[in-house]
Scaffold this motif. Sequence first.
Motif, PDB file in Angstrom:
ATOM      1  N   ARG B 345       0.829  -1.210   0.000  1.00 50.46           N
ATOM      2  CA  ARG B 345       0.000   0.000   0.000  1.00 50.46           C
ATOM      3  C   ARG B 345       0.868   1.267   0.000  1.00 50.46           C
ATOM      4  O   ARG B 345       2.040   1.222   0.337  1.00 50.46           O
ATOM      5  N   ALA B 346       0.216   2.375  -0.351  1.00 49.47           N
ATOM      6  CA  ALA B 346       0.950   3.640  -0.443  1.00 49.47           C
ATOM      7  C   ALA B 346       1.435   4.117   0.924  1.00 49.47           C
ATOM      8  O   ALA B 346       0.721   3.972   1.908  1.00 49.47           O
ATOM      9  N   ARG B 347       2.662   4.644   0.962  1.00 45.05           N
ATOM     10  CA  ARG B 347       3.225   5.156   2.218  1.00 45.05           C
ATOM     11  C   ARG B 347       3.101   6.673   2.322  1.00 45.05           C
ATOM     12  O   ARG B 347       3.028   7.229   3.388  1.00 45.05           O
ATOM     13  N   TYR B 348       3.171   7.337   1.178  1.00 45.85           N
ATOM     14  CA  TYR B 348       3.284   8.797   1.214  1.00 45.85           C
ATOM     15  C   TYR B 348       2.041   9.535   0.718  1.00 45.85           C
ATOM     16  O   TYR B 348       1.965  10.736   0.816  1.00 45.85           O
ATOM     17  N   LEU B 349       1.101   8.774   0.126  1.00 43.84           N
ATOM     18  CA  LEU B 349      -0.061   9.450  -0.464  1.00 43.84           C
ATOM     19  C   LEU B 349      -1.141   9.616   0.596  1.00 43.84           C
ATOM     20  O   LEU B 349      -1.494   8.667   1.272  1.00 43.84           O
ATOM     21  N   ASP B 350      -1.635  10.847   0.693  1.00 39.93           N
ATOM     22  CA  ASP B 350      -2.621  11.140   1.714  1.00 39.93           C
ATOM     23  C   ASP B 350      -3.641  12.107   1.125  1.00 39.93           C
ATOM     24  O   ASP B 350      -3.297  12.934   0.278  1.00 39.93           O
ATOM     25  N   ASP B 351      -4.876  11.994   1.575  1.00 41.05           N
ATOM     26  CA  ASP B 351      -5.940  12.853   1.026  1.00 41.05           C
ATOM     27  C   ASP B 351      -5.613  14.334   1.151  1.00 41.05           C
ATOM     28  O   ASP B 351      -5.955  15.133   0.282  1.00 41.05           O
ATOM     29  N   ILE B 352      -4.930  14.675   2.236  1.00 41.95           N
ATOM     30  CA  ILE B 352      -4.653  16.099   2.466  1.00 41.95           C
ATOM     31  C   ILE B 352      -3.523  16.601   1.549  1.00 41.95           C
ATOM     32  O   ILE B 352      -3.489  17.761   1.178  1.00 41.95           O
ATOM     33  N   VAL B 353      -2.619  15.691   1.145  1.00 36.76           N
ATOM     34  CA  VAL B 353      -1.494  16.080   0.274  1.00 36.76           C
ATOM     35  C   VAL B 353      -1.997  16.403  -1.127  1.00 36.76           C
ATOM     36  O   VAL B 353      -1.447  17.257  -1.823  1.00 36.76           O
ATOM     37  N   VAL B 354      -3.085  15.736  -1.520  1.00 37.66           N
ATOM     38  CA  VAL B 354      -3.547  15.827  -2.900  1.00 37.66           C
ATOM     39  C   VAL B 354      -3.926  17.256  -3.299  1.00 37.66           C
ATOM     40  O   VAL B 354      -3.855  17.633  -4.470  1.00 37.66           O
ATOM     41  N   THR B 355      -4.255  18.096  -2.314  1.00 41.64           N
ATOM     42  CA  THR B 355      -4.711  19.449  -2.640  1.00 41.64           C
ATOM     43  C   THR B 355      -3.562  20.442  -2.815  1.00 41.64           C
ATOM     44  O   THR B 355      -3.780  21.560  -3.244  1.00 41.64           O
ATOM     45  N   VAL B 356      -2.347  20.038  -2.447  1.00 42.23           N
ATOM     46  CA  VAL B 356      -1.197  20.955  -2.543  1.00 42.23           C
ATOM     47  C   VAL B 356      -0.240  20.450  -3.633  1.00 42.23           C
ATOM     48  O   VAL B 356       0.480  19.470  -3.414  1.00 42.23           O
TER      49      VAL B 356
END
Lengths: 79, 584
Positions: B345-356
């Motif tokens: 599974r992804a380690r660095y991808l996060d819902d909050i990161v996607v907006t920046v």
Amino acid sequence: MKIDKLFKKIETFFNMDKSIEEEKIDKKREKILSSLDKKIISMKEKINNTTSTKKIQEKKNELAVLIKIRDDILLEKSK
Amino acid sequence: MFKKSVYPLFLLFVTYILFSSHDAKTIIAGIAIFLIGMVFMEDGFKLFSGGMLEKILEKSTSNLPKAITTGFLATTLVQSSSLLSIIVISFLSAELISLSGAIGVIFGSNIGSTTTAWIVSSFGVKINIAYYAMPMLIFGVMFRFNTNKTLQGFGNILIGLGFVFLGIGYMKDGFEALKSGLDLAQFAMDGYLGVFVYIIVGMIATVIIQSSGATMALIITALATGQIEYVNALSLAIGANVGTTVTAVIGSLSSNENGKRLAVAHFIFNIITGLIAIVFLYQLAQLVDIVASFLTIANDDYSMKLALFHTIFNLIGVLVIAPFTSKLVTFLEKLFQTEEKDISRARYLDDIVVTVPEAALQALKKELIHLYDNATEVLSHALSLHRHTYIGIGKNIDEVVKSSTLTIDINIDDAYKHKIKSLYGDIISFATQAQDNMNAADKDKIYSYKIACRDIVEAIKDVEKLQKNVNRFMRSKNKHIQDEYNIIRIGIAKILDGIFLLRNTHDDLESLAKLRVLEGEMKNLDIVQTGRIDELIRHQLIETKMATSLINDSMNAYNLSNKLIHIAHVLWIEDKEIRTLGVE
């Protein structure tokens, strides 16, 4: 007559766009050439300071690649 | 469940107030307009800065004083601590800044957010601020419809400011009108009972309004119109400060461990600051009087004194808590431990990161390297090699491969499902969401990442075709076929090792030169082009069946290597123009 003028204006406009684009490409090419020159010089120095034969050969191969890329760009530029 | 039942009741309550009191309606409309102004300002700044804020934050949080200053300046400029929190959490998740740096930014942001109170108390309640709102709104809308993104952003900022000013105007009018009917000052309470009651009122107001800035504007306008007492206003300000962290903690419940750590840090900071302010409330009020006289603030200018109090108690909070930041970091890391995540599974991808965008690109790159590392393991095992025996250790790969004759029993389908498929899906899904907020250049990067991702998956499919024959012929009694399959293993192993070494090369041209050399060596894999197959068949060194298998497998190995080289170009050469140099 008016249509001719209009077309001429459109042509000039597009050529102007083209020349701006070409200028950008030229600038980028000059930047890459200058970086290549610096890299080639530093790589030559590295080769002179390396003692391992294997490492020297590796660096020489990389140097040859960079020199070829630089020569290709210069050739393209002279056309 | 709680939210579902309380929310309609809350809406009914607000509707009742709106219809029962015209003045309360004006005040609530003021709050609503103020909040919408904050939203416009936040959006506008995002567009206007074009990623500049992210770049500054990334580079200016290397130590605590720097991080605090950056947090202070950024919040003063943007007037939104929530926007800053989102960026900081996303940077933390993408490992672009450290937890102590992020905490520093939040400390600074707390001081920076007190400037809202200064603006409201110095301009908002002293001049007819709504008068200036109209031109701002008109010009803001004009800029908003411009095609230029920067001007659009500027337009949004102007619209935001216009609405904020208009909102303050409405609140002020509402309180002034309310005073003639209902004097809230009659509910003034002395002593610590009053302090606690008003702190709770401030907290509840902020939790409901979801913005400490708006609550402060409300408190200052109420104070300026004489609807509340100064001491009670101080308590309300403390309550607003604590209330804002309650909102942050609730918001972080669905966030990852970084979001939770930061929300708890914010909570601890505001609770301790609040406690200090409560215990020393009267001493702080005296300190405010002394500082106010130095700043030539009139003794009866309570709204300015409230703004000063707000700044002083946040500043004291930073001075008291900042020396314990490293202890706070240790505590938070223990409190919310990073789970050993399933490798697939992804380690660095996060819902909050996607907006920046900036953080999203960095997170994607790291995740792609994670996927590539997983693929390297599968590829190595498929060729009956262990990564630790040849990658990045400078050993003679020819010797390592020739001595590795034990078959590694790996089911590529299972390995694909376990180590590649889910992660691949996570990356593609994240990349697709992230590109919505990006400019053309960033979208281009996303596209190249997606292609690299696809190449990784195809490389696994290629090695699956190779695996059976590699294992069969690497121990064949026929020395010639054994040598040829070892050439395939050596070729791929050298490329994997060469690509690994690019991680230590931080120069695009040097990486390019290394990759071009690898490309040259890769040609040796094509048995038809080198003419070796002709020799083997002509001299009947291998059987015809072996020859056809070898031709197919050497082609598969060549294609696989090509994909690996392409992936390396995308991951380890930043400059798009340099990537294409020297392509034959």
